[in-house]
Design a protein around this motif. Structure first.
Motif, PDB file in Angstrom:
ATOM      1  N   HIS A 152     -29.076 -39.520 -16.656  1.00 53.94           N
ATOM      2  CA  HIS A 152     -27.693 -39.985 -16.773  1.00 53.94           C
ATOM      3  C   HIS A 152     -27.689 -41.447 -16.332  1.00 53.94           C
ATOM      4  O   HIS A 152     -28.215 -41.775 -15.271  1.00 53.94           O
ATOM      5  CB  HIS A 152     -26.772 -39.148 -15.872  1.00 53.94           C
ATOM      6  CG  HIS A 152     -25.331 -39.496 -15.999  1.00 53.94           C
ATOM      7  ND1 HIS A 152     -24.505 -38.886 -16.916  1.00 53.94           N
ATOM      8  CD2 HIS A 152     -24.563 -40.383 -15.333  1.00 53.94           C
ATOM      9  CE1 HIS A 152     -23.290 -39.387 -16.799  1.00 53.94           C
ATOM     10  NE2 HIS A 152     -23.309 -40.301 -15.843  1.00 53.94           N
ATOM     11  N   ALA A 153     -27.119 -42.305 -17.125  1.00 55.02           N
ATOM     12  CA  ALA A 153     -27.178 -43.757 -16.888  1.00 55.02           C
ATOM     13  C   ALA A 153     -26.639 -44.149 -15.514  1.00 55.02           C
ATOM     14  O   ALA A 153     -25.578 -43.690 -15.093  1.00 55.02           O
ATOM     15  CB  ALA A 153     -26.390 -44.488 -17.966  1.00 55.02           C
TER      16      ALA A 153
ATOM     17  N   ASN B 279     -18.019 -41.538 -19.222  1.00 54.07           N
ATOM     18  CA  ASN B 279     -17.307 -42.136 -20.354  1.00 54.07           C
ATOM     19  C   ASN B 279     -18.223 -42.988 -21.228  1.00 54.07           C
ATOM     20  O   ASN B 279     -17.878 -43.295 -22.361  1.00 54.07           O
ATOM     21  CB  ASN B 279     -16.141 -42.991 -19.871  1.00 54.07           C
ATOM     22  CG  ASN B 279     -15.071 -42.149 -19.220  1.00 54.07           C
ATOM     23  OD1 ASN B 279     -14.867 -40.998 -19.569  1.00 54.07           O
ATOM     24  ND2 ASN B 279     -14.386 -42.716 -18.248  1.00 54.07           N
ATOM     25  N   ARG B 280     -19.388 -43.367 -20.723  1.00 54.74           N
ATOM     26  CA  ARG B 280     -20.338 -44.169 -21.482  1.00 54.74           C
ATOM     27  C   ARG B 280     -20.949 -43.350 -22.621  1.00 54.74           C
ATOM     28  O   ARG B 280     -21.369 -43.861 -23.629  1.00 54.74           O
ATOM     29  CB  ARG B 280     -21.433 -44.680 -20.533  1.00 54.74           C
ATOM     30  CG  ARG B 280     -22.427 -45.608 -21.181  1.00 54.74           C
ATOM     31  CD  ARG B 280     -23.729 -44.831 -21.360  1.00 54.74           C
ATOM     32  NE  ARG B 280     -24.647 -45.475 -22.251  1.00 54.74           N
ATOM     33  CZ  ARG B 280     -24.883 -45.072 -23.495  1.00 54.74           C
ATOM     34  NH1 ARG B 280     -24.221 -44.088 -24.006  1.00 54.74           N
ATOM     35  NH2 ARG B 280     -25.786 -45.656 -24.232  1.00 54.74           N
TER      36      ARG B 280
ATOM     37  N   GLY C  22     -22.514 -36.132 -20.075  1.00 60.72           N
ATOM     38  CA  GLY C  22     -23.443 -36.775 -20.990  1.00 60.72           C
ATOM     39  C   GLY C  22     -24.782 -37.013 -20.321  1.00 60.72           C
ATOM     40  O   GLY C  22     -24.842 -37.437 -19.171  1.00 60.72           O
ATOM     41  N   VAL C  23     -25.853 -36.711 -21.030  1.00 63.81           N
ATOM     42  CA  VAL C  23     -27.210 -36.956 -20.536  1.00 63.81           C
ATOM     43  C   VAL C  23     -28.088 -37.406 -21.694  1.00 63.81           C
ATOM     44  O   VAL C  23     -27.736 -37.243 -22.859  1.00 63.81           O
ATOM     45  CB  VAL C  23     -27.836 -35.707 -19.870  1.00 63.81           C
ATOM     46  CG1 VAL C  23     -27.067 -35.279 -18.649  1.00 63.81           C
ATOM     47  CG2 VAL C  23     -27.994 -34.565 -20.850  1.00 63.81           C
TER      48      VAL C  23
ATOM     49  N   LYS D 246     -32.304 -48.068 -15.140  1.00 66.91           N
ATOM     50  CA  LYS D 246     -31.999 -47.224 -13.987  1.00 66.91           C
ATOM     51  C   LYS D 246     -31.204 -46.020 -14.466  1.00 66.91           C
ATOM     52  O   LYS D 246     -30.263 -46.155 -15.252  1.00 66.91           O
ATOM     53  CB  LYS D 246     -31.183 -47.978 -12.939  1.00 66.91           C
ATOM     54  CG  LYS D 246     -31.943 -49.086 -12.252  1.00 66.91           C
ATOM     55  CD  LYS D 246     -31.094 -49.716 -11.165  1.00 66.91           C
ATOM     56  CE  LYS D 246     -31.868 -50.776 -10.426  1.00 66.91           C
ATOM     57  NZ  LYS D 246     -31.067 -51.362  -9.343  1.00 66.91           N
ATOM     58  N   SER D 247     -31.610 -44.847 -14.010  1.00 69.92           N
ATOM     59  CA  SER D 247     -30.933 -43.610 -14.393  1.00 69.92           C
ATOM     60  C   SER D 247     -30.956 -42.636 -13.236  1.00 69.92           C
ATOM     61  O   SER D 247     -31.864 -42.670 -12.401  1.00 69.92           O
ATOM     62  CB  SER D 247     -31.642 -42.933 -15.566  1.00 69.92           C
ATOM     63  OG  SER D 247     -31.611 -43.722 -16.714  1.00 69.92           O
ATOM     64  N   PHE D 248     -29.960 -41.772 -13.198  1.00 68.36           N
ATOM     65  CA  PHE D 248     -30.019 -40.609 -12.323  1.00 68.36           C
ATOM     66  C   PHE D 248     -30.852 -39.592 -13.085  1.00 68.36           C
ATOM     67  O   PHE D 248     -30.699 -39.432 -14.292  1.00 68.36           O
ATOM     68  CB  PHE D 248     -28.617 -40.060 -12.040  1.00 68.36           C
ATOM     69  CG  PHE D 248     -27.753 -41.022 -11.289  1.00 68.36           C
ATOM     70  CD1 PHE D 248     -27.955 -41.246  -9.935  1.00 68.36           C
ATOM     71  CD2 PHE D 248     -26.747 -41.722 -11.932  1.00 68.36           C
ATOM     72  CE1 PHE D 248     -27.164 -42.142  -9.234  1.00 68.36           C
ATOM     73  CE2 PHE D 248     -25.951 -42.623 -11.245  1.00 68.36           C
ATOM     74  CZ  PHE D 248     -26.160 -42.835  -9.891  1.00 68.36           C
ATOM     75  N   CYS D 249     -31.756 -38.917 -12.405  1.00 69.81           N
ATOM     76  CA  CYS D 249     -32.694 -38.018 -13.056  1.00 69.81           C
ATOM     77  C   CYS D 249     -32.623 -36.658 -12.362  1.00 69.81           C
ATOM     78  O   CYS D 249     -32.597 -36.585 -11.137  1.00 69.81           O
ATOM     79  CB  CYS D 249     -34.094 -38.614 -12.928  1.00 69.81           C
ATOM     80  SG  CYS D 249     -35.405 -37.578 -13.528  1.00 69.81           S
ATOM     81  N   PHE D 250     -32.555 -35.595 -13.143  1.00 67.75           N
ATOM     82  CA  PHE D 250     -32.557 -34.271 -12.549  1.00 67.75           C
ATOM     83  C   PHE D 250     -33.281 -33.308 -13.475  1.00 67.75           C
ATOM     84  O   PHE D 250     -33.331 -33.500 -14.690  1.00 67.75           O
ATOM     85  CB  PHE D 250     -31.137 -33.784 -12.217  1.00 67.75           C
ATOM     86  CG  PHE D 250     -30.117 -34.031 -13.295  1.00 67.75           C
ATOM     87  CD1 PHE D 250     -29.805 -33.051 -14.214  1.00 67.75           C
ATOM     88  CD2 PHE D 250     -29.456 -35.256 -13.383  1.00 67.75           C
ATOM     89  CE1 PHE D 250     -28.861 -33.268 -15.194  1.00 67.75           C
ATOM     90  CE2 PHE D 250     -28.502 -35.473 -14.364  1.00 67.75           C
ATOM     91  CZ  PHE D 250     -28.215 -34.482 -15.273  1.00 67.75           C
TER      92      PHE D 250
END
Length: 90
Positions: free
Chosen positions: A7-8, A36-37, A68-69, A77-81
């Motif tokens: 996720h951005a 919202n992106r 959104g993913v 840079k991203s959140f990663c899971f």
């Protein structure tokens, strides 16, 4: 093998910026500004989305509250899971 979703994590000057502190505190929700992106169907009416819902989709899947993913890292840079599944046949 572990698969990840991304996720951005947008820059501070971006209209949809959300701080990492907020994400760590609140998680990423459908109402999180950075969501919202993503346009991944978000502009489609929920009636249309539900009419295309696969018959074997579990009831707990709520398309109105989805986030959104990306399945690959598209941003510097991203959140990663990790991807996970829930076994409903216990």
């Amino acid at each position: 093998m572990c698969l990840f979703l991304y996720h951005a994590y947008l820059p501070e000057n971006h209209a949809y910026f959300v701080s990492k502190e907020q994400v760590m505190r609140e998680g990423i929700q459908f109402s999180t500004k950075s969501n919202n992106r993503y346009s991944n169907g978000g502009r489609v009416k929920i009636e249309k989305t539900e009419s295309l819902r696969p018959l074997d989709t579990p009831d707990w899947v709520n398309f109105e509250e989805a986030i959104g993913v990306d399945i690959s890292k598209r941003f510097s840079k991203s959140f990663c899971f990790p991807v996970f599944t829930i076994n409903t046949h216990i």
